[in-house]
Design a protein around this motif. Structure first.
Motif, PDB file in Angstrom:
ATOM      1  N   ARG A 179      36.998  37.297  30.068  1.00 17.92           N
ATOM      2  CA  ARG A 179      37.597  38.577  30.129  1.00 17.92           C
ATOM      3  C   ARG A 179      39.003  38.398  30.890  1.00 17.92           C
ATOM      4  NH1 ARG A 179      33.782  41.209  31.646  1.00 17.92           N
ATOM      5  NH2 ARG A 179      33.400  40.884  34.109  1.00 17.92           N
ATOM      6  N   ARG A 182      41.353  36.947  29.128  1.00 25.72           N
ATOM      7  CA  ARG A 182      42.644  38.072  28.588  1.00 25.72           C
ATOM      8  C   ARG A 182      42.979  39.471  29.430  1.00 25.72           C
ATOM      9  NH1 ARG A 182      37.578  39.724  26.638  1.00 25.72           N
ATOM     10  NH2 ARG A 182      37.234  41.504  28.148  1.00 25.72           N
ATOM     11  N   GLU A 183      42.932  39.120  30.414  1.00 26.50           N
ATOM     12  CA  GLU A 183      43.282  40.350  31.399  1.00 26.50           C
ATOM     13  C   GLU A 183      44.489  39.789  32.317  1.00 26.50           C
ATOM     14  OE1 GLU A 183      40.036  42.312  33.275  1.00 26.50           O
ATOM     15  OE2 GLU A 183      39.559  43.537  31.193  1.00 26.50           O
ATOM     16  N   ARG A 184      44.647  38.428  32.764  1.00 27.23           N
ATOM     17  CA  ARG A 184      45.392  37.919  33.131  1.00 27.23           C
ATOM     18  C   ARG A 184      46.075  36.520  33.282  1.00 27.23           C
ATOM     19  NH1 ARG A 184      42.977  37.715  39.801  1.00 27.23           N
ATOM     20  NH2 ARG A 184      45.036  37.305  39.542  1.00 27.23           N
ATOM     21  N   LEU A 194      51.512  40.981  36.614  1.00 31.35           N
ATOM     22  CA  LEU A 194      50.839  41.018  36.980  1.00 31.35           C
ATOM     23  C   LEU A 194      51.074  42.323  37.891  1.00 31.35           C
ATOM     24  CD1 LEU A 194      47.747  38.027  36.530  1.00 31.35           C
ATOM     25  CD2 LEU A 194      48.965  39.525  34.921  1.00 31.35           C
ATOM     26  N   THR A 197      46.287  43.177  42.590  1.00 31.62           N
ATOM     27  CA  THR A 197      44.285  42.838  42.508  1.00 31.62           C
ATOM     28  C   THR A 197      43.615  43.329  43.715  1.00 31.62           C
ATOM     29  OG1 THR A 197      44.233  40.541  42.886  1.00 31.62           O
ATOM     30  CG2 THR A 197      44.690  41.472  40.235  1.00 31.62           C
TER      31      THR A 197
END
Length: 418
Positions: A179, A182-184, A194, A197
């Motif tokens: 994950r 995939r996300e970062r 990005l 966060t």
């Protein structure tokens, strides 16, 4: 009086009392004081020089990175996440095949019940079964680019960037790591900016965790936390986390720190000004950490981030083009540290150097996570990291995971340290 050229070349202008006489004099003075300070005994957890990069801990000896209580593996409190990312109990009683059982445990998390008054939190099982974990906290304002730096740092590790130092990696939790990639990692490498966060939790949570294996085959879990200034002031539970942290990365935003003319247009676009008082997140952390002697003994690094904005500014231009070291020496990173210190000392002021003054072992670095400015939420030429792994190499050497001549206790203060 007017001096002729030859006379002028031989004359020295008077130096104000207390002012550095050379570019690196302030750095040299501070480093020499650190060398003279008594080093902590080997094995002192505060020193970071525990010499146990993969020392196996007895059950119950693992410190929970959230509530700071000791916990042990408890097979009755294991969970896995379902397709909705909700925790579901894991029952191992029906799994008798040892290979399948080990695989199931690697993907599982354990609910920590060490502190019943602390909010619910879960720890990956491999984090509890490979000795004493190492926690690394990224510190700085949200504008400093910490998330991009941390993402590229982890991407460099997973690309094998630590193998030249005899260190390999494995994910702690395969699903969480996938994950994260995939996300970062994938969006940033494709040139996407990005999102910030900021944490929605009441306590610090790690962004990613890896198992690092050193040159002797010893394994140690490493967890990375990304703490912004707003996280540190929102709740005391985040600050409490700092009492158990093993290593800190202070990220300096040059836009806020350096009143250099080439950054003026960017400051105008962002509607910010130079802050001579330093990063408030730095001060919050330094004021909370316990100190037993003249210096804080937790290993630390300072990173002048977004260094691509200063690619033509000496000495940043030199270090951005410097390749990674093939091996670690006793004075590794001291030349870079001296140059970065001189730049910050001259232009930013002492407030921005508080971490270097406070920690006995602290190296300074330049790094660029993206290689250029964003435009419309993207990096037009793609994200091209430069020297993002060097700060972590320094921290791992201070903890003995990367072996350095002179030992972990001397790394960061040079060959003359006692």
């Amino acid at each position: 009086m007017v001096l002729r050229p030859r006379e002028a070349a031989g004359r020295r202008l008077p130096v104000a009392a207390g002012a550095p006489r050379t570019r690196h004099e302030a750095f040299d003075r501070t480093l020499e004081a650190k060398r003279r300070a008594s080093a902590p005994l080997a094995g002192d957890p505060a020193s970071g020089a525990d010499g146990a990069a993969g020392a196996e801990a007895a059950p119950g000896d693992v410190l929970c990175p959230y509530c700071l209580e000791e916990i042990r593996l408890d097979l009755s409190h294991l969970y896995v996440t379902d397709d909705r990312n909700q925790y579901q109990p894991l029952d191992l009683s029906g799994i008798t095949n040892p290979v399948r059982r080990d695989d199931a445990m690697r993907a599982a998390v354990q609910r920590c019940a060490a502190d019943p008054d602390f909010p619910d939190h879960y720890i990956p099982v491999p984090y509890l079964t490979h000795g004493r974990p190492l926690t690394v906290a990224m510190i700085g304002q949200s504008s400093a680019g910490k998330s991009h730096l941390l993402t590229q740092m982890i991407a460099e590790i997973t690309d094998g960037g630590l193998r030249r130092y005899g260190v390999d990696w494995q994910s702690v939790n395969p699903e969480q790591h996938a994950r994260f990639v995939r996300e970062r990692v994938q969006p940033l490498r494709s040139g996407k900016v990005l999102a910030h966060t900021g944490s929605v939790h009441e306590f610090a949570q790690f962004v990613e965790s890896l198992l690092l294996t050193d040159a002797h085959g010893r394994v140690r879990p490493v967890a990375f936390f990304d703490l912004g200034g707003e996280d540190l002031v929102r709740t005391d539970e985040v600050l409490r986390f700092l009492l158990g942290v093993d290593a800190l990365v202070f990220v300096v935003d040059p836009v806020l720190a350096l009143p250099l003319p080439q950054l003026d247009s960017l400051r105008a676009d962002l509607e910010v000004e130079v802050d001579r008082d330093g990063d408030t997140a730095f001060g919050t952390v330094l004021d909370r950490l316990p100190r037993k002697g003249p210096y804080l003994e937790t290993p630390a690094v300072m990173v002048l981030g977004k260094a691509d904005l200063l690619r033509f500014q000496p000495p940043v231009d030199r270090w951005l083009e410097e390749g990674p070291a093939a091996a670690i020496g006793p004075d590794q990173f001291l030349a870079e540290s001296a140059d970065v210190h001189a730049l910050l000392h001259r232009h930013a002021g002492q407030a921005w150097l508080r971490p270097f003054d406070a920690f006995r072992r602290c190296t300074l670095h330049v790094a660029s996570a993206t290689g250029g400015r964003e435009s419309g939420g993207r990096y037009p030429a793609g994200a091209r990291p430069r020297r993002v792994l060097e700060p972590l190499v320094s921290l791992l050497a201070m903890h003995g995971i990367i072996e350095a001549p002179g030992g972990a206790a001397s790394f960061g203060v040079g060959r003359e340290a006692q």
